[in-house]
Structures are given as C-alpha cells and as structure tokens.
Design a protein around this motif. Structure first.
Motif, short mmCIF file in Angstrom:
data_model
loop_
_atom_site.label_atom_id
_atom_site.label_comp_id
_atom_site.label_asym_id
_atom_site.label_seq_id
_atom_site.Cartn_x
_atom_site.Cartn_y
_atom_site.Cartn_z
N ASP A 1 0.84 -1.30 0.03
CA ASP A 1 -0.25 0.01 0.02
C ASP A 1 0.92 1.28 0.06
OD1 ASP A 1 0.73 0.12 2.55
OD2 ASP A 1 -1.04 -0.37 3.60
N LYS A 2 2.34 0.86 -0.26
CA LYS A 2 2.98 2.24 -0.35
C LYS A 2 3.32 2.24 -1.92
CE LYS A 2 6.23 0.43 2.15
NZ LYS A 2 7.64 0.39 3.15
N PHE A 3 3.24 3.68 -2.42
CA PHE A 3 3.23 3.84 -3.85
C PHE A 3 4.63 5.02 -3.82
CE2 PHE A 3 -0.31 1.85 -3.85
CZ PHE A 3 -0.95 1.60 -5.08
N ILE A 4 5.18 4.89 -5.08
CA ILE A 4 6.06 6.10 -5.46
C ILE A 4 5.48 6.50 -6.80
CG2 ILE A 4 8.30 6.79 -5.97
CD1 ILE A 4 9.61 4.71 -4.28
N VAL A 5 5.26 7.46 -6.90
CA VAL A 5 4.74 8.23 -8.09
C VAL A 5 5.85 9.37 -8.81
CG1 VAL A 5 2.90 9.83 -9.07
CG2 VAL A 5 2.27 8.32 -7.35
N PHE A 6 6.56 8.79 -10.10
CA PHE A 6 7.38 9.47 -10.60
C PHE A 6 6.95 10.62 -11.54
CE2 PHE A 6 9.08 5.53 -9.20
CZ PHE A 6 10.40 5.79 -8.70
N GLY A 7 6.99 12.03 -11.35
CA GLY A 7 6.92 12.85 -12.41
C GLY A 7 8.09 13.10 -13.19
N ALA A 8 8.03 14.07 -14.04
CA ALA A 8 9.03 14.33 -15.19
C ALA A 8 9.67 15.52 -14.87
CB ALA A 8 8.41 14.27 -16.71
N GLY A 9 9.64 16.23 -13.51
CA GLY A 9 10.16 17.42 -13.60
C GLY A 9 11.97 17.27 -13.48
N PRO A 10 12.56 18.58 -13.08
CA PRO A 10 13.97 18.59 -13.17
C PRO A 10 14.76 17.83 -12.38
CG PRO A 10 13.08 20.55 -12.68
CD PRO A 10 11.84 20.00 -13.10
N SER A 11 14.10 17.59 -11.16
CA SER A 11 14.61 16.67 -9.91
C SER A 11 14.54 15.27 -10.21
CB SER A 11 13.94 17.11 -8.46
OG SER A 11 12.49 16.67 -8.76
N LEU A 12 13.90 14.67 -11.33
CA LEU A 12 13.66 13.31 -11.36
C LEU A 12 14.82 12.48 -11.34
CD1 LEU A 12 11.83 11.08 -12.07
CD2 LEU A 12 11.75 11.65 -14.38
N LYS A 13 15.93 12.70 -12.27
CA LYS A 13 16.82 11.75 -12.08
C LYS A 13 17.81 11.63 -10.91
CE LYS A 13 18.51 9.46 -14.90
NZ LYS A 13 18.97 9.10 -16.00
N GLU A 14 17.68 12.80 -9.78
CA GLU A 14 18.45 13.10 -8.85
C GLU A 14 17.54 12.40 -7.93
OE1 GLU A 14 18.56 16.40 -5.17
OE2 GLU A 14 18.27 17.06 -7.11
N HIS A 15 16.29 12.41 -7.86
CA HIS A 15 15.36 11.58 -6.86
C HIS A 15 15.48 9.78 -7.41
CE1 HIS A 15 12.93 15.20 -6.31
NE2 HIS A 15 14.06 15.34 -5.52
N VAL A 16 15.41 9.76 -8.49
CA VAL A 16 15.73 8.18 -8.91
C VAL A 16 16.74 7.49 -8.31
CG1 VAL A 16 16.03 6.63 -10.72
CG2 VAL A 16 14.46 8.35 -11.00
N LYS A 17 18.01 8.49 -8.29
CA LYS A 17 19.11 7.94 -7.83
C LYS A 17 19.21 7.69 -6.04
CE LYS A 17 22.03 9.18 -11.92
NZ LYS A 17 23.32 9.97 -12.42
N PHE A 18 18.45 8.69 -5.58
CA PHE A 18 18.38 8.90 -4.26
C PHE A 18 17.54 7.57 -3.81
CE2 PHE A 18 15.60 9.97 -0.64
CZ PHE A 18 16.60 10.17 0.49
N LEU A 19 16.31 7.45 -4.61
CA LEU A 19 15.56 6.14 -4.08
C LEU A 19 16.41 4.78 -4.24
CD1 LEU A 19 12.43 7.42 -5.78
CD2 LEU A 19 12.70 6.97 -3.30
N MET A 20 17.02 5.10 -5.21
CA MET A 20 17.67 3.52 -5.55
C MET A 20 18.85 3.26 -4.46
SD MET A 20 18.65 4.00 -9.62
CE MET A 20 19.69 2.51 -9.69
#
Length: 239
Positions: free
Chosen positions: A54-73
C-alpha cells in the motif's frame, strides 16, 4: 474523487484552457471502443497486480527526477513499493533499469520507452482527451494490460479517478488502488520542463511556456487536494 465532485474542477479547466468537452467525450468513446475489442483491465484487475504493497512512489517528469531516482535507488528498497511513472518519467526509469508497475500516460512521452516498460510487465493507464484522438487510434492496440481513463464522464470500460496532468492523475490512481503512503519523485511543480516531459526539446531542461505553467499549477492544486482530503500520507522528495 467521485465524478460529481471532479466535474466542478473539470468545467473550470475547460473554461480556463478553452478545451472542448465534446472532443474529450469523442476521444473517450474511441478509447472505449478500442479496449472493447482489444481487451482491457478493470480497477479490480489492477488492484490484484499491486496488492503486494500500500506504499506507492509516483514519478513525475520534473527537473529533480534523475536526482530523486538515484536517491531512491540508494536509500529505498523499491521492491516494497508500487512504482507509478507519469508518462515521460518512464524514460528516466528505463535508463536506470527500473521497471515501473504502472505507467499513466496520454501517449505524448517517449513511446519506445513506454512500450518497453509495458513489454517488461508494466500496466498502462491510457488517458483519452480531446487532443490525443489520433494517438489513441494508432497506438492503443500496441499495448497490453491497459486501463482506460478519461477526464470527461466515464463510459464503458473507462474510469475517471480525478486529475488533469499525468502526474496528478497517477496520484489519484494510486489512491483508487488503496495507497496509504505516496512518495513523490520528480514532482517539482515549477516552471521548468525536461526532455522527459517534452522529448522534442534540444536541451536537458527548458523554460516552460505559459500553457505548461498553468497545467503544472493545476497539478500542484490537485496534489494538495489529495493530501487534504484523502486518507493517505504524501511525502514529496522536493520538499
């Protein structure tokens, strides 16, 4: 969000942008006809696919996206989350070899990457609106595991959970699927667009035009509505 409540916002959007409700309804009817022939998912089907969390991550296409993807990984165990990519954000996940569980799209992102994600198992929520009828007609049959959505009155196989842009529609879909926690990645709600949201720009980022800025304003508004009105905890990595 029930359609009766959504319709108030929908009428405001139609007036604000000069959109045609008739065209929205035509596009919805077209998508419904295609899905009636090709087959489609119900909301219950999709709940069955994502019932592991019941935990979701929603990815938008904003300028922080790649930084956030790497942080999450580096800091999250992504297997514990339902991953929902908003249209062009799919490309950033594909680049990092991450397979989203769901892609919410009106078919204006990088279609090769969305098709690849679909081939690798992603369910696809295809959205019909008045400006994408040609893409609905040409591209929908290439996808499998499709849930149909519309911003007008839902018809046939289609749903309307609320929301206007791919990003906030992805959030409303997460709520409909039973999310109790939503982490937002790449959801800046600012005035910068990226190649993920606008594949035709020549640079990594660009200034958003007035039309896009207005859309992002609505996205932020609806994200706040979800936080204020739904029983879900929202964490935006931009904050």
């Amino acid at each position: 969000m029930e359609f009766g409540l959504w319709e108030k916002y929908y009428k405001e959007i139609l007036d604000d942008f000069g959109f045609s409700r008739e065209n929205d309804e035509k596009s919805a009817k077209l998508l419904d006809e295609i899905l009636s022939t090709e087959g489609c998912l119900t909301l219950e089907d999709l709940k069955g696919f994502v019932d592991f969390s019941d935990k979701f991550i929603v990815f938008g296409a904003g300028p922080s996206l790649k930084e956030h993807v790497k942080f999450l990984m580096e800091n999250y165990d992504l297997k514990d989350y339902v991953l929902v990519a908003a249209d062009g954000a799919t490309t950033a996940l594909v680049e990092e070899r991450i397979a989203p569980d769901i892609v919410a799209t009106d078919l204006d992102g990088n279609l090769d990457d969305i098709l690849l994600a679909n081939f690798r198992g992603a369910n696809v929520a295809i959205h019909a609106h008045g400006d994408n009828m040609d893409k609905i007609a040409k591209l929908t049959p290439f996808f499998t595991s499709v849930l149909g959505t519309t911003q007008s009155q839902p018809v046939g196989n289609l749903y309307n959970f609320g929301g206007f842009t791919d990003g906030d529609r992805a959030m409303f879909l997460a709520v409909a699927l039973g999310a109790e926690e939503i982490t937002l990645a790449g959801m800046d709600f600012g005035d910068i667009v990226t190649r993920y949201s606008r594949p035709n720009i020549e640079t990594e980022i660009a200034q958003a035009d007035d039309f896009k800025k207005k859309k992002l304003g609505y996205a932020e508004k609806f994200a706040q509505w979800i936080e204020d009105n739904e029983n879900v905890v929202i964490k935006n990595l931009c904050e």
